[in-house]
Write an enzyme that holds these catalytic residues in place. Structure first.
Site, PDB file in Angstrom:
ATOM      1  N   VAL A  11      -8.249 -13.415 -25.115  1.00 33.84           N
ATOM      2  CA  VAL A  11      -6.809 -13.657 -25.158  1.00 33.84           C
ATOM      3  C   VAL A  11      -6.481 -14.680 -26.245  1.00 33.84           C
ATOM      4  O   VAL A  11      -5.651 -14.429 -27.137  1.00 33.84           O
ATOM      5  CB  VAL A  11      -6.315 -14.167 -23.781  1.00 33.84           C
ATOM      6  CG1 VAL A  11      -4.854 -14.563 -23.838  1.00 33.84           C
ATOM      7  CG2 VAL A  11      -6.542 -13.098 -22.726  1.00 33.84           C
ATOM      8  N   GLU A 156      -0.103 -12.482 -20.977  1.00 36.59           N
ATOM      9  CA  GLU A 156      -0.532 -11.515 -21.999  1.00 36.59           C
ATOM     10  C   GLU A 156      -0.797 -10.178 -21.331  1.00 36.59           C
ATOM     11  O   GLU A 156      -1.052 -10.124 -20.137  1.00 36.59           O
ATOM     12  CB  GLU A 156      -1.790 -12.021 -22.708  1.00 36.59           C
ATOM     13  CG  GLU A 156      -2.934 -12.473 -21.786  1.00 36.59           C
ATOM     14  CD  GLU A 156      -3.728 -11.370 -21.153  1.00 36.59           C
ATOM     15  OE1 GLU A 156      -3.764 -10.279 -21.741  1.00 36.59           O
ATOM     16  OE2 GLU A 156      -4.307 -11.585 -20.072  1.00 36.59           O
ATOM     17  N   LYS A 212       3.053 -10.395 -14.393  1.00 37.23           N
ATOM     18  CA  LYS A 212       1.687 -10.113 -14.867  1.00 37.23           C
ATOM     19  C   LYS A 212       0.850  -9.428 -13.776  1.00 37.23           C
ATOM     20  O   LYS A 212       0.179  -8.425 -14.002  1.00 37.23           O
ATOM     21  CB  LYS A 212       1.031 -11.428 -15.303  1.00 37.23           C
ATOM     22  CG  LYS A 212      -0.445 -11.366 -15.530  1.00 37.23           C
ATOM     23  CD  LYS A 212      -0.801 -10.547 -16.752  1.00 37.23           C
ATOM     24  CE  LYS A 212      -2.290 -10.280 -16.833  1.00 37.23           C
ATOM     25  NZ  LYS A 212      -2.689  -9.589 -18.013  1.00 37.23           N
ATOM     26  N   ASN A 216      -0.659  -5.372 -13.495  1.00 37.33           N
ATOM     27  CA  ASN A 216      -2.057  -4.989 -13.265  1.00 37.33           C
ATOM     28  C   ASN A 216      -2.243  -4.304 -11.915  1.00 37.33           C
ATOM     29  O   ASN A 216      -3.081  -3.404 -11.783  1.00 37.33           O
ATOM     30  CB  ASN A 216      -2.976  -6.209 -13.382  1.00 37.33           C
ATOM     31  CG  ASN A 216      -3.368  -6.466 -14.831  1.00 37.33           C
ATOM     32  OD1 ASN A 216      -3.007  -5.686 -15.707  1.00 37.33           O
ATOM     33  ND2 ASN A 216      -4.088  -7.533 -15.079  1.00 37.33           N
ATOM     34  N   ALA A 259      -9.760  10.478 -14.236  1.00 36.11           N
ATOM     35  CA  ALA A 259     -10.751  10.197 -13.189  1.00 36.11           C
ATOM     36  C   ALA A 259     -11.924   9.432 -13.781  1.00 36.11           C
ATOM     37  O   ALA A 259     -12.277   9.609 -14.949  1.00 36.11           O
ATOM     38  CB  ALA A 259     -11.237  11.509 -12.587  1.00 36.11           C
ATOM     39  N   GLY A 264     -13.099  -1.061 -14.141  1.00 35.83           N
ATOM     40  CA  GLY A 264     -13.881  -2.275 -14.360  1.00 35.83           C
ATOM     41  C   GLY A 264     -13.077  -3.215 -15.231  1.00 35.83           C
ATOM     42  O   GLY A 264     -11.855  -3.161 -15.241  1.00 35.83           O
ATOM     43  N   CYS A 267     -10.047  -7.896 -15.712  1.00 38.57           N
ATOM     44  CA  CYS A 267      -8.715  -8.203 -15.166  1.00 38.57           C
ATOM     45  C   CYS A 267      -8.376  -7.530 -13.844  1.00 38.57           C
ATOM     46  O   CYS A 267      -7.969  -8.209 -12.900  1.00 38.57           O
ATOM     47  CB  CYS A 267      -7.645  -7.844 -16.190  1.00 38.57           C
ATOM     48  SG  CYS A 267      -7.752  -8.869 -17.645  1.00 38.57           S
ATOM     49  N   LYS A 327     -15.629   0.351 -20.386  1.00 37.56           N
ATOM     50  CA  LYS A 327     -14.843   1.435 -20.997  1.00 37.56           C
ATOM     51  C   LYS A 327     -15.233   1.473 -22.469  1.00 37.56           C
ATOM     52  O   LYS A 327     -15.953   0.566 -22.937  1.00 37.56           O
ATOM     53  CB  LYS A 327     -13.337   1.199 -20.837  1.00 37.56           C
ATOM     54  CG  LYS A 327     -12.849  -0.028 -21.587  1.00 37.56           C
ATOM     55  CD  LYS A 327     -11.332  -0.135 -21.548  1.00 37.56           C
ATOM     56  CE  LYS A 327     -10.861  -1.212 -22.502  1.00 37.56           C
ATOM     57  NZ  LYS A 327      -9.439  -1.369 -22.562  1.00 37.56           N
ATOM     58  N   ARG A 334     -18.350  -6.442 -17.703  1.00 40.68           N
ATOM     59  CA  ARG A 334     -17.846  -6.993 -16.434  1.00 40.68           C
ATOM     60  C   ARG A 334     -17.173  -5.877 -15.621  1.00 40.68           C
ATOM     61  O   ARG A 334     -16.324  -5.155 -16.133  1.00 40.68           O
ATOM     62  CB  ARG A 334     -16.857  -8.132 -16.700  1.00 40.68           C
ATOM     63  CG  ARG A 334     -17.556  -9.403 -17.136  1.00 40.68           C
ATOM     64  CD  ARG A 334     -16.573 -10.490 -17.464  1.00 40.68           C
ATOM     65  NE  ARG A 334     -15.877 -10.203 -18.715  1.00 40.68           N
ATOM     66  CZ  ARG A 334     -14.932 -10.973 -19.220  1.00 40.68           C
ATOM     67  NH1 ARG A 334     -14.554 -12.061 -18.586  1.00 40.68           N
ATOM     68  NH2 ARG A 334     -14.354 -10.663 -20.366  1.00 40.68           N
TER      69      ARG A 334
HETATM   70  C1  UDX Z   1      -6.207  -4.091 -18.397  1.00 42.74           C
HETATM   71  C2  UDX Z   1      -4.719  -3.835 -18.681  1.00 42.74           C
HETATM   72  O1  UDX Z   1      -4.590  -2.548 -19.292  1.00 42.74           O
HETATM   73  C3  UDX Z   1      -4.144  -4.922 -19.570  1.00 42.74           C
HETATM   74  O2  UDX Z   1      -2.752  -4.709 -19.751  1.00 42.74           O
HETATM   75  C4  UDX Z   1      -4.363  -6.274 -18.891  1.00 42.74           C
HETATM   76  O3  UDX Z   1      -3.861  -7.306 -19.692  1.00 42.74           O
HETATM   77  C5  UDX Z   1      -5.858  -6.469 -18.622  1.00 42.74           C
HETATM   78  O4  UDX Z   1      -6.369  -5.392 -17.835  1.00 42.74           O
HETATM   79  P1  UDX Z   1      -8.492  -3.647 -19.647  1.00 42.74           P
HETATM   80  O5  UDX Z   1      -9.193  -4.159 -18.445  1.00 42.74           O
HETATM   81  O6  UDX Z   1      -8.980  -4.087 -20.979  1.00 42.74           O
HETATM   82  O7  UDX Z   1      -6.936  -3.969 -19.597  1.00 42.74           O
HETATM   83  O8  UDX Z   1      -8.660  -2.061 -19.655  1.00 42.74           O
HETATM   84  P2  UDX Z   1      -7.832  -0.747 -19.315  1.00 42.74           P
HETATM   85  O9  UDX Z   1      -7.866   0.121 -20.506  1.00 42.74           O
HETATM   86  O10 UDX Z   1      -6.528  -1.010 -18.710  1.00 42.74           O
HETATM   87  O11 UDX Z   1      -8.801  -0.086 -18.225  1.00 42.74           O
HETATM   88  C6  UDX Z   1      -9.174  -0.769 -17.037  1.00 42.74           C
HETATM   89  C7  UDX Z   1     -10.157   0.061 -16.265  1.00 42.74           C
HETATM   90  O12 UDX Z   1      -9.530   1.209 -15.692  1.00 42.74           O
HETATM   91  C8  UDX Z   1     -11.315   0.603 -17.111  1.00 42.74           C
HETATM   92  O13 UDX Z   1     -12.504   0.549 -16.376  1.00 42.74           O
HETATM   93  C9  UDX Z   1     -10.910   2.041 -17.386  1.00 42.74           C
HETATM   94  O14 UDX Z   1     -12.002   2.861 -17.670  1.00 42.74           O
HETATM   95  C10 UDX Z   1     -10.227   2.387 -16.068  1.00 42.74           C
HETATM   96  N1  UDX Z   1      -9.286   3.499 -16.184  1.00 42.74           N
HETATM   97  C11 UDX Z   1      -8.173   3.395 -16.947  1.00 42.74           C
HETATM   98  C12 UDX Z   1      -9.544   4.675 -15.487  1.00 42.74           C
HETATM   99  O15 UDX Z   1     -10.541   4.789 -14.783  1.00 42.74           O
HETATM  100  N2  UDX Z   1      -8.647   5.699 -15.590  1.00 42.74           N
HETATM  101  C13 UDX Z   1      -7.532   5.625 -16.345  1.00 42.74           C
HETATM  102  O16 UDX Z   1      -6.767   6.603 -16.388  1.00 42.74           O
HETATM  103  C14 UDX Z   1      -7.284   4.435 -17.064  1.00 42.74           C
END
Ligand code: UDX
Length: 447
Positions: A11, A156, A212, A216, A259, A264, A267, A327, A334
């Site tokens: 961040v 953020e 925020k 999430n 799916a 993970g 956040c 991802k 994490r």
């Molecule tokens: C997330 C939020 O998107 C962001 O706005 C916030 O500030 C922090 O948390 P991030 O954890 O980086 O960001 O990843 P994100 O792309 O949102 O995916 C989170 C998790 O959900 C990943 O494990 C991803 O693989 C999973 N996911 C996401 C799914 O399983 N299916 C989906 O359709 C979308």
């Protein structure tokens, strides 16, 4: 404007670089001297290493190096127009946010504020903090200074893998404030964003803090619901990939319809757990969010029994795991499903061949105290990792996994079987290559 950012994680660092890119001068402060040294060495071109892997970050640090300063001494940033707190707020054991780092920063700001040449200081929390934390920030700083200051809550919304892009072009900017000075200063800082068409939302501090968590919680809940529905599709003989395509046409539904083996990252899990505590603190029923977390834990582990059943036991079996990052686009592991799955498979007797384009080092660190770690072999390519394995399990949607050489996979595996934790492949195509195929949201294909 002159800005100070405390904390150079995802961040803080990305936001600092984004601010420098619109012309602000930014002092980045971190108590981790090794990180500061690394960043200074990068700017001075002594090394090309950065503390985090984020697309676009190296180029933008170089481009804006004249407006960026890295130091472990807060006094060098005390005169800024705004001091942004961007330190981590990890979960403690019972799921509440651990505010230890944030409290230390507040003490440090309080102790040094008398050195500021600003009549009225502005302290901004960008770290994700529980509802009501602005009061705590104010109270702590007040204990150490007589200077005037305001506290702003400015969450953020950056996602890893696109953190730089999200810092430059966020979906919205939310500013929680309780006076006109705070509003005016924040407006000046973010005016260049508004000029780019990004909406600024001014609200109260508590509103911004809740915003925020609400964002999430919506996203995490949707992932858990998606995975529940995908599991149902598999059981009922439906194809979730077809269902979701049409669902996306309904603009009221969000876009997290893919799916997976559970969400993970740093956040969703942390923030939903903290929000569950906030519901508790305000005596509001929190069972929905508790179930979001429970379902996610089950989803992460569900491939273990499916693989075990297919192989009639895991003793002495070798499983290839492609994808360790939570991802694609990040080296962060994490909350990644790969960790509980690796541990579960090994504790049932299996060996693991593992490959990820970015996250091998992080995985080794994470699993250094895991007693079964000797049973994991890491490879530099997916082709090498597949060698001699019984089956393959794909967990991360890295671009290099999307269109694989299926003949090659078949030739390397002992059994032509793919377990797909991201529903990446077309059923007809997979069938034409003669694989047994196990996904999340489609029925199993077996010969
Ligand atoms: C997330 C939020 O998107 C962001 O706005 C916030 O500030 C922090 O948390 P991030 O954890 O980086 O960001 O990843 P994100 O792309 O949102 O995916 C989170 C998790 O959900 C990943 O494990 C991803 O693989 C999973 N996911 C996401 C799914 O399983 N299916 C989906 O359709 C979308």
């Amino acid at each position: 404007m002159d800005i100070t950012i405390i904390g150079t994680g995802y961040v803080g660092l990305c936001q600092a670089v984004a601010f420098s890119d619109i012309g602000h001068n930014v002092v980045c402060v971190d108590v981790a001297k090794n990180k500061i040294d690394m960043l200074n060495n990068f700017i001075e071109e002594k090394s090309d290493k950065l503390p985090i892997f984020e697309k676009g970050l190296p180029e933008l640090i170089k481009k804006n190096s004249a407006r960026l300063k890295f130091t472990d001494n807060l006094i060098e940033g005390i005169n800024s127009d705004a001091i942004f707190i961007c330190v981590g707020t990890p979960s403690n054991e019972n799921g509440e946010a651990d505010l230890g780092a944030l409290k230390n920063v507040c003490i440090s700001i309080g102790k040094n504020l008398s050195l500021s040449n600003k009549e009225h200081a502005l302290i901004v929390t960008k770290s994700t903090v529980p509802i009501g934390t602005h009061k705590l920030v104010k109270n702590i700083i007040k204990q150490y200074t007589n200077r005037d200051f305001s506290v702003v809550s400015n969450p953020e919304f950056l996602a890893q893998g696109r953190a730089m892009k999200d810092s430059i072009q966020p979906s919205r900017i939310v500013i929680g404030k309780d006076n006109g000075f705070a509003k005016d200063t924040m407006y000046k800082i973010y005016k260049p964003y508004e000029d780019k068409g990004i909406k600024l939302f001014f609200m109260g501090n508590t509103d911004a803090e809740l915003h925020k968590y609400a964002a999430n919680a919506y996203l995490a809940t949707q992932v858990s619901l998606t995975n529940n529905l995908a599991n149902l599709a598999r059981a009922a003989g439906a194809d979730w990939n077809k269902v979701k395509k049409a669902i996306l046409e309904d603009k009221r539904v969000g876009r997290f319809v893919n799916a997976s083996s559970g969400f993970g990252g740093s956040c969703f899990g942390k923030d939903v757990r903290e929000l569950i505590h906030s519901f508790g603190r305000f005596n509001v029923d929190n069972s929905l969010l508790k179930e979001v977390i429970n379902q996610n834990i089950k989803q992460k582990e569900h491939f273990i029994p499916r693989i075990e059943k297919y192989l009639s036991g895991l003793e002495d079996k070798r499983i290839c795991i492609l994808g360790l990052a939570f991802k694609a686009g990040t080296n962060d592991i994490r909350g990644s499903a790969a960790m509980p799955i690796i541990k579960g498979l090994i504790s049932s007797g299996a060996r693991i061949n593992a490959y990820d384009p970015e996250a091998i080092e992080e995985t080794k660190k994470e699993l250094q105290n895991f007693e079964g770690k000797e049973k994991i072999t890491y490879y530099n390519s997916k082709e090498e990792a597949l060698e001699d394995c019984d089956v393959v399990l794909i967990l991360t949607e890295w671009p290099e996994f999307l269109e694989p050489d299926f003949e090659l996979i078949k030739s390397k595996l002992k059994k032509a079987a793919i377990f797909d934790g991201r529903d990446l492949f077309d059923l007809k195509k997979i069938e034409s290559f003669g694989f047994d195929y196990f996904s999340i949201g489609r029925p199993d294909l077996t010969k």
